[in-house]
Each structure stands twice: as C-alpha cells, then as structure tokens.
Scaffold this motif. Structure first.
Motif, PDB file in Angstrom:
ATOM      1  N   PRO A 465       0.822  -1.221   0.000  1.00  0.00           N
ATOM      2  CA  PRO A 465       0.000   0.000   0.000  1.00  0.00           C
ATOM      3  C   PRO A 465       0.851   1.265   0.000  1.00  0.00           C
ATOM      4  N   TYR A 466       2.131   1.124   0.320  1.00  0.00           N
ATOM      5  CA  TYR A 466       2.998   2.308   0.352  1.00  0.00           C
ATOM      6  C   TYR A 466       3.618   2.621  -1.005  1.00  0.00           C
ATOM      7  N   THR A 467       3.409   1.776  -1.983  1.00  0.00           N
ATOM      8  CA  THR A 467       3.881   2.082  -3.330  1.00  0.00           C
ATOM      9  C   THR A 467       2.983   3.167  -3.918  1.00  0.00           C
ATOM     10  N   GLN A 468       3.563   4.271  -4.292  1.00  0.00           N
ATOM     11  CA  GLN A 468       2.763   5.389  -4.786  1.00  0.00           C
ATOM     12  C   GLN A 468       3.072   5.680  -6.253  1.00  0.00           C
ATOM     13  N   ALA A 469       2.313   6.593  -6.808  1.00  0.00           N
ATOM     14  CA  ALA A 469       2.465   6.935  -8.225  1.00  0.00           C
ATOM     15  C   ALA A 469       3.904   7.330  -8.549  1.00  0.00           C
ATOM     16  N   GLU A 470       4.543   8.043  -7.631  1.00  0.00           N
ATOM     17  CA  GLU A 470       5.920   8.487  -7.901  1.00  0.00           C
ATOM     18  C   GLU A 470       6.877   7.299  -7.993  1.00  0.00           C
ATOM     19  N   ASP A 471       6.586   6.254  -7.213  1.00  0.00           N
ATOM     20  CA  ASP A 471       7.440   5.066  -7.288  1.00  0.00           C
ATOM     21  C   ASP A 471       7.333   4.412  -8.666  1.00  0.00           C
ATOM     22  N   MET A 472       6.127   4.451  -9.202  1.00  0.00           N
ATOM     23  CA  MET A 472       5.931   3.870 -10.541  1.00  0.00           C
ATOM     24  C   MET A 472       6.674   4.698 -11.589  1.00  0.00           C
ATOM     25  N   ASP A 473       6.557   6.016 -11.463  1.00  0.00           N
ATOM     26  CA  ASP A 473       7.277   6.883 -12.409  1.00  0.00           C
ATOM     27  C   ASP A 473       8.776   6.612 -12.337  1.00  0.00           C
ATOM     28  N   GLU A 474       9.236   6.441 -11.106  1.00  0.00           N
ATOM     29  CA  GLU A 474      10.660   6.190 -10.910  1.00  0.00           C
ATOM     30  C   GLU A 474      11.073   4.856 -11.539  1.00  0.00           C
ATOM     31  N   LEU A 475      10.194   3.864 -11.417  1.00  0.00           N
ATOM     32  CA  LEU A 475      10.477   2.554 -12.024  1.00  0.00           C
ATOM     33  C   LEU A 475      10.634   2.683 -13.535  1.00  0.00           C
ATOM     34  N   LEU A 476       9.690   3.376 -14.158  1.00  0.00           N
ATOM     35  CA  LEU A 476       9.737   3.484 -15.614  1.00  0.00           C
ATOM     36  C   LEU A 476      10.959   4.291 -16.057  1.00  0.00           C
ATOM     37  N   LEU A 477      11.268   5.298 -15.279  1.00  0.00           N
ATOM     38  CA  LEU A 477      12.450   6.101 -15.589  1.00  0.00           C
ATOM     39  C   LEU A 477      13.715   5.245 -15.486  1.00  0.00           C
ATOM     40  N   ALA A 478      13.799   4.484 -14.411  1.00  0.00           N
ATOM     41  CA  ALA A 478      14.988   3.649 -14.199  1.00  0.00           C
ATOM     42  C   ALA A 478      15.133   2.623 -15.321  1.00  0.00           C
ATOM     43  N   LEU A 479      14.020   2.003 -15.697  1.00  0.00           N
ATOM     44  CA  LEU A 479      14.072   1.005 -16.765  1.00  0.00           C
ATOM     45  C   LEU A 479      14.473   1.654 -18.086  1.00  0.00           C
TER      46      LEU A 479
END
Lengths: 488, 488
Positions: A465-479
């Motif tokens: 539940p602590y995974t937020q939209a910014e974490d997803m953005d960061e994932l896509l950026l990192a990939l």
C-alpha cells in the motif's frame, strides 16, 4: 543408577521469562525501526549478492559452545540478516505475490510460536482450533457457502494438493489400492495454472501427463469451448476427469478464469471444480471487484491464500470445500461416524484428519485478529488499493511510448516490456531479462519476469500500500535509463 | 478514469511502525508474564472445554467494521485465547512430542513473520536461504555426512512425503507418466511407523496397501529378520521395494530401530533407506545418547524435526539426503544442469525446486540462533535432561506397585498403566482411557494414551525441562487417587 535431573543454570537461562522480556523489547524496537525504514523506502530494496558468494561467507562449523549473546544476536540481525533480506515493506518491492504483512499479524505469529499449539488434535490447541474454524466459516460465507468445511494449511501448494486429493478420492476410490487399477485420471487446467497443480499430479502418482492444458484467450482466461473439447477428448480416450481447475488470479498475469461459465459446465457434466483462488479469492471482500469472481460458489473446492491479498505473513492457506464431508476425503478419512455424534464428536475437531500436516502451527489467530481489528471493510481497502495501483501503472505504461503493456490487469499483476524500436524477437526478450537483472541487482527495485508464448515480459505485483504513483514513475524512468544504456 | 491511489489514514494506521512498537511492547510483557506463570505451573495446564460447546461460543458473524482495538486485542488474548490454549511450558504438560519452545526461537519467528521472506527463489529470501543452508550443513554433519543436501519444510509429515517422493523417483521414473505402468512399489516399515508414512503411500497413488508392516521386538524395534522375509516376499511377488523406512524414536514408545543392522541390510541389497528421525535424530547431539543412532549415516534420507527435541516452535523439519542430487529428485527436478555452473548456478539456491512448499517462511533463523546462542552442547543438555527425566519416571513406575511400565524408555516417551488388581482385559483398558480423560479434563496434567497390541496404555512425553521429580510423584498420586475413586 539414574540421578534425579534438576534444572541446570544453563537451561534456566534459556527459558527465563525475564530474558525473553528483555530481548523481546529490544527486538520490537529493532523491528519497528526496520519497518519504518522500509516503509519510507530507506536503503535499497535488496542488497543483492551472488548466492555462491553469500554461501561461502555463511559457512561456519557447528558451534559447540555459545558464539553469541543476546546483544550479539541483535547486532547480527541488524547488520547481517535484515540487510540481506528482501525488504518486503519497501515501496519499490513490486516483485512477487507475497503480502507486505500486516505488522499485527506478525505479532500474532509470535503468540503462535511461543504457545506452540500443535493443533493435530483439539486438545493440543483448543483456542487455536476454534479460531481456525471461525476464520474458515467467514471465508466460506464470503464465497457464498453456508455449510462449508475446510482447514488452514502451510501454503498454496499444499492447499492445492489437499483439494486435489479430495477430488481424486471423489472420482475413484484409490486411497487403499492405489491408482494403477482405475481408469487413468485427468485434470483439466488452464495453461496458466500454477505449477503446484502439475506437481500435485506428479506427487499423486498420476504423472504430470495427467494434466491437460486448456488454452486461454488474449486476456489470459480459460476458453470454455476448449474445456469442452478437452473434456470430450478425455472421455473418448476412456479416461476419468477427476477435476477441472480454474484459476482466479493466475500467476503470470493475474487473470481470472470465467468461473460462472466453467462452474455451469462442471455442474452440467458432474465434474469436480476446483478454484485455485490463492491470489484472487480475496477480491470477494471488495464490493468493486467481487463481481469478477461470480460463479466461485459453484466450485467444489477453493484455495485461498492468506499470505497474498489478505496481507498475512507466510504461510497460511485455506482449503475450503462446499460440502464439509468432502474435506475428510483428501486423506480418505471415513468421516461418517464423526457425524453421528456421541463419543466421536470430539474427533471432528481434530484437524489432522484433514490436513497434510500432523503438527501445525496456530494459523487462524492472525486472520481472526486482522478481521477483528480492521473489519472486512478494512481488509477490502487493502485489496482495492492494490488493484487500483495496478490499473494506474497500466495506465502509465499504456501512455508511455517506450513500454508495451501486455494486457489490462484484472487483479494487481502488471506485465509489460521495454520496447526500444531497435530490438525485435530474441534480442528484445534478452533485453527484458537483462534489464530486470540489472535493476534487481542494483537494489533499486524488485520485480520479476515471465515468459508467455515464448516472449519475455517484465512482471510487477502491486502489493504494498505504500507504493505510490511516484514510485511507478521512478520505475519506468529507471528502466528507460538502463534500457538506453544497454543499447548505447 | 482511474484516480491516483493514495495511502488512506486507515491503511497508514495498520502499518504504522509506532503502532507496531507500542502493541509489540505490550505483547512482550503479556507473553513474558504468561511464560512465567506457565513455567511456575500456575493455573491449570488446560482449561478443558468440550469442543462443541467452545465452537458455539466462538461463533460470530464476519465483522464488517472494526470490533477490537489494540487494547481489546490484548484483553482477548489474555482472558480468552491464552487460557484456552494448552499451556505448553507448564511442567504438567507431558502429553505430546511437541517442544516446549525456546523463547528466543519464538522471537525469531516474529522476525520471520514481519520480514515475510517467501524463499521460493533465492531473491525472495537471500539471508533466509543462507541460514537454512547453514543449518542443514550442521545437521548433515551431525549425521556424519559430508556433502549432504536437503531442505527445511513445514513439518514431519511433509518431510516424510518429500523423502519418499525422492525414493519413489529413484526406484522408478514415474513423475511424468505416473505409477500405473511400473511394477507395484512397496515401502517396508516398522509396525510402529508414524501414520504419515502410510498416508504418503496413499497420497503418492501407491495406495496404503503398498506399505508392508514389519513386526517389532518387545522393545518396539524393527526385527531385521522380519525385514529380510518381507523383502524376499516383495521380490517374489514381482514388486519393487522403493524404500525401507526405519524409525528413530517411534511415536507410540519412542523406540529406535536398529539402524546399523537395517542400514547394512539395505546397503547389501541396494535398497533406499529412509530414517524417520523426526523425534529421535536430535540424540545425535548428545555424547551419551548418540550411540543409539549408530548406522544413521547409512541412510539415503533422514527426517529430523526441529519442533520436537530441538525445542523449536512448530513447524520446522529437515529433510536431509546423503547425496545432494537426491534432494532434487523428489519433485523430479532435473538438476543436472544446475551443477554445471554458469548461468544456472543461482538456481541451485532456489529452494522451491526441492520443497513441497512454494512460498515458505524463513525457518532456518530460529535453528541458527539456537545453535549460535547455546552451542551444540547447550542443545544437547536439553535432550539429555528430557531423556533423564523419562528414565526417572520409568524408575518410579517400576518401583510402584499400582503401575505397570510398558518398557524402559529409549528416548523420552514413557508408556505405562494403572494396574488395580480388580481389573483385567477390556475393563482395564477402559480404565486407562477414563483415567486419562478425567485427568486431562481436570486441567491438572496433560498426557496421552496409545493402543498397542490391543491394549491401552497411558503415554507421557517428557519434553519440558521444568518438569521435576515432584511433578512425576504428583502425577502418579493423582492417577492413583482417580483410579481408586473409579473402582470405589
């Protein structure tokens, strides 16, 4: 001559309640700090180390004398053991279908461990037995069953095996004489079924060949027409279909088979329907997502993992049977006399008649506590949050030119791949594997991969539940960054 | 349109580290007090309640909204759940072969629960995997093996099944095609083998008839001559003996089969020897009792429970194989490529290839901690203490005119019966059952009963280091008083 044994000072120190109290308080503080760091995304999600290297570092001869005291133990936990764990509560932990466990449920496991109720028979865990029965009634009611029976067991694989053992015995009386003398038994399952189904066939002496794989549609759901064809073929080959296994939340993509259609087919043809709802059955809690499971009540048996979307520590899996009597069939316990009352009534409460386990830890407490503290509504919030996050990630992927979304998520699993225009075919597959490996080993994110129809996809499970939209953005950026570096 | 999911206040409260810390400290105090009361023999060993009555009291509809807060939970634990448990650390708890768990091991289970390392693959539990491997190496060395392999699993029943699956696959390649096309498989076991062996035969599709029961001597040990006869018969019947199962510490009496003789027989005849050492293998730690297990190193597989004489909370069982490669055979994992190094080397560390479990809790930590804190010598003290207590109780029974001792204990299980001169035959058997029921339901002692050759015996397992000579005297006094009342 035997001398009278007395309590040695060494042993008294091992069990001394004051030692437990002192170490316990320190451990609670250590774990609370660790939890806080994790939830805040401090530190890498994993300090990856090659296993063969780690293995060499851990090698140590068996200590004959004490090596550590309590302070030393806390130091090893803090500096060695916890940092070399996958940080399960870290918002960047998006890999497996493993719950970010509710902290209160972890405390319940401490109660279970210290009280060590063996549960094989009622006497060895009276309250543990009652808590388990209460939890099973609740889960049964959520399915829509009135007089369901079942047990809690140590994980989905054992749970599927237990349900399939009941189905096997229901199809043919093989417990005593074995499977060699009956018509070959077959299990019809979606091509995306969990490996524990095929493994169960191997274990049960049917051979993994007894599992007939049914194709799925583009959304990963079993094709009911194909099920009918496979069923007809099985009959034409003079085999017995002992079970149809539908999956509610399959491992690769989280897809939910069309349970109502499959259930009606099974009902019409007198087939045992087992629903592997290890991942997805928890959607029954949610007003929003419950409709996706319509028809689950037509099943003969359902498996439902607590350590997935009920946010429990592993492992606690429910095996539920529409008819209580079926729950005794798995191990061919002749239960008829148990229902006659009288002197045998107590035996009905002995869970070992129905579980793979003999000694079994108190598993019901943590589920009972979670429902009592948060209500079904609170537990549904967790699920709704996870499913909403998956949809959000899918939306982001869909909108992103550099990524390809495999399909809209039906639960909280999202498969996708990085899609540089320069790569195709096997090179594109290898690219995904490399990206995943680099990202995981960097400690920035944890995610998995899956091969579907020969193509490799990145796979995320949005549990935390602590995974937020910014974490997803960061994932896509990192990939994307790693992907561009790989192509440079 | 999907709205961006945010962390709700409800969910944030569920996971808040400060809530965990506060409740955790209170729980530690509650449990430390409970442990102190138990060890001191305060309160009954069990507040017995008829299960059907308890079941009715626990019935409650699924709460939609929160029913309890943290204080309410602690109150329920203190007033309802703990008092309705079997008080495992109570000196009068002498019933089952279930460890009075080391408190530090219970704390380790809290670490396991909160960190929720799924362990199926190395990445989902790096330190958990390494701790497990280290513990398995230690246990393997104690057996006398250099390059043993194995896994930890959720209990002795699963462990025996896992070992027998490896034995089955070793005897005949049945994983893919099933058992129907091979010669009938047989398992030769002592008549006192645990029910999980026969159940494994049922599960594996061989049928429970595949288990051939070998008679025992008056001390409960398998007769090797009878084993040879059964083996010859199996061959004459054109069946394949897939395993001989010897028991080191059988459930009814704790007797240890003659492992050296059986091992040599199996070696000479190319038979897979499985030793079910769930109860007794821990004697390997003890200088005094280790000789009773001479020959165990001749086994192909050994099962060893942590939650018995290693004083662990349930369930943690080791399945050990003399040859590492065998440990992959249970689930027919073709392991050959894993040993070739290169890109597959990491997969060797994925425990799910070798366990019944997919998701599996971190089980190695508690064993690693116990050995590190107390040394093998400290762990041996626990075992020596338990065995010495059993001998003392046997001595007392032998010297007491009103009791009959079944046999001198070989481990820590003592069977006996109350022997009023007025009773014989079935009346004497019924007398034992009644005595046990009365005593257990009175909450004064917990003990079990066992039927051997049609006769009922009272059965005690001396596990608790806090059980002292006076507790034994009190037990005999209580039984004698109840017995005399029954005859009056």
């Amino acid at each position: 001559m035997t001398t009278t044994p007395t309590l040695s000072a060494d042993i008294a120190a091992m069990f001394a309640p004051e030692n437990f109290r002192e170490l316990g308080h320190k451990l609670i503080d250590l774990l609370a700090d660790y939890l806080a760091d994790n939830l805040a995304g401090q530190d890498p999600v994993m300090h990856w180390q090659a296993p063969e290297k780690a293995d060499a570092q851990w090698q140590m001869p068996l200590p004959q004398e004490p090596l550590l005291d309590a302070a030393g133990l806390l130091a090893r936990l803090k500096h060695d053991i916890l940092p070399a764990s996958l940080a399960i509560h870290h918002p960047h932990n998006m890999g497996h279908q493993v719950a970010t466990p509710l902290p209160v449920a972890a405390l319940c496991d401490l109660v279970a461990a210290l009280t060590n109720q063996a549960m094989a028979v009622y006497e060895t865990g009276p309250s543990a037995t009652m808590l388990e029965r209460q939890v099973l009634r609740w889960l049964g009611e959520l399915i829509g069953w009135q007089d369901a029976g079942g047990i809690l067991t140590s994980g989905g694989a054992q749970a599927n095996l237990t349900a399939l053992l009941a189905a096997r015995q229901h199809a043919a009386d093989v417990w005593k004489h074995g499977v060699a003398d009956v018509k070959p038994l077959r299990i019809l399952v979606s091509e995306h079924a969990h490996y524990s189904i095929s493994r169960a066939a191997g274990i049960m002496g049917l051979g993994t060949d007894a599992v007939v794989s049914i194709p799925t549609d583009t959304e990963g759901r079993m094709l009911v027409n194909a099920l009918a064809v496979a069923h007809a073929e099985a009959l034409a080959n003079d085999t017995t279909v002992m079970a149809v296994v539908a999956t509610a939340g399959c491992t690769p993509t989280g897809s939910i088979d069309p349970l109502l259609e499959i259930g009606r087919y099974c009902q019409d043809h007198g087939l045992w329907l087992h629903v592997d709802g290890a991942h997805g059955a928890s959607a029954l809690l949610s007003e929003q997502h419950r409709p996706a499971l319509e028809g689950i009540a037509l099943a003969d048996s359902v498996v439902w993992d607590g350590h997935k979307l009920l946010y429990m520590p592993a492992a606690v899996s429910a095996v539920l049977f529409r008819n209580t009597a079926s729950s005794f069939e798995a191990f061919s316990q002749d239960a008829s006399y148990l229902f006659q009352g009288g002197e045998h009534i107590e035996e009905m409460y002995n869970v070992s008649y129905r579980t793979l386990e003999c000694t079994k830890r108190m598993m019901g407490l943590k589920l009972w506590v979670a429902f009592s503290l948060y209500g079904a509504r609170g537990m549904a919030q967790l699920l709704d949050s996870a499913f909403a996050k998956a949809r959000l990630l899918a939306q982001k992927l869909d909108a992103h030119a550099d990524f390809e979304l495999l399909m809209q998520p039906q639960t909280n699993i999202v498969c996708f791949r990085h899609r540089p225009t320069a790569l195709e075919g096997p090179a594109l597959d290898a690219h995904q594997s490399r990206l995943r490996e680099q990202l995981v080993q960097s400690g920035r994110f944890h995610l998995t991969r899956v091969t579907l129809e020969g193509r490799v996809w990145l796979r995320t499970t949005l549990m935390n539940p602590y995974t937020q939209a910014e974490d997803m953005d960061e994932l896509l950026l990192a990939l994307n960054q790693l992907g561009q570096q790989a192509l440079a």
